[in-house]
Scaffold this active site. Structure first.
Site, PDB file in Angstrom:
ATOM      1  CG  HIS A  66     -24.629  39.739  38.026  1.00  0.00           C
ATOM      2  ND1 HIS A  66     -24.918  38.492  38.549  1.00  0.00           N
ATOM      3  CD2 HIS A  66     -23.475  40.144  38.603  1.00  0.00           C
ATOM      4  CE1 HIS A  66     -23.968  38.165  39.411  1.00  0.00           C
ATOM      5  NE2 HIS A  66     -23.086  39.148  39.470  1.00  0.00           N
ATOM      6  CG  HIS A  81     -19.521  41.767  37.652  1.00  0.00           C
ATOM      7  ND1 HIS A  81     -20.312  42.829  38.025  1.00  0.00           N
ATOM      8  CD2 HIS A  81     -19.705  40.801  38.587  1.00  0.00           C
ATOM      9  CE1 HIS A  81     -20.927  42.525  39.154  1.00  0.00           C
ATOM     10  NE2 HIS A  81     -20.580  41.296  39.511  1.00  0.00           N
TER      11      HIS A  81
END
Length: 160
Positions: A66, A81
């Protein structure tokens, strides 16, 4: 006295994804929105392909895919992110195209994410891009808001 005339070194960091660039303060997670990890920008992604925002090295690809951290050739520690709390997906809906230790050029594909499935699972896909070593810079400033494409400059860094 001669330090007054020293040319400031400026570095550019590009958008990692196509979407809408917004202030980092619009990110609801205080870790990002309150700049706890550093200054940066956020992008509401329109597509699920995330690219290197500068030339450098992948210093960390999270096991859950992620997020990815890159150290640019100029020394900026850049964290991308994808989404908020998406670590809980444990890699589902994410595909890595790089690994820790890889050298990358601006524009190289880093990650792919199925944004529709991530949103359907209840996650916000807003993507903070943070300069984790903000304290190394006299200035970290957002250069754009609104529609951006990968490769377009979104941050300017001025070295101390």
């Amino acid at each position: 006295m001669f330090g007054l005339f020293k040319k400031q070194e400026k570095y550019e960091v590009s958008a990692p994804v196509k979407g809408e660039a917004v202030s980092i303060h619009e990110v609801s997670d205080p870790t990002f929105g309150e700049e706890i990890l550093g200054k940066g920008i956020a992008i509401r992604p329109a597509e699920g392909e995330f690219y290197a925002p500068a030339d450098g090295m992948v210093t960390l690809l999270f096991d859950t895919l992620h997020a990815v951290s890159i150290t640019s050739k100029d020394g900026a520690e850049i964290l991308i992110h994808v989404g908020l709390d998406t670590v809980a997906l444990k890699g589902e809906y994410f595909t890595a195209h790089v690994k820790t230790g890889d050298s990358v050029k601006k524009g190289d594909l880093l990650l792919s994410a199925d944004l529709e499935k991530i949103r359907a699972a209840g996650y916000d896909t807003i993507t903070p891009m943070i300069i984790c070593n903000t304290s190394d810079y006299a200035e970290v400033s957002a250069e754009r808001s609104g529609s951006v494409n990968p490769g377009e400059v979104v941050l300017t860094l001025v070295k101390k």
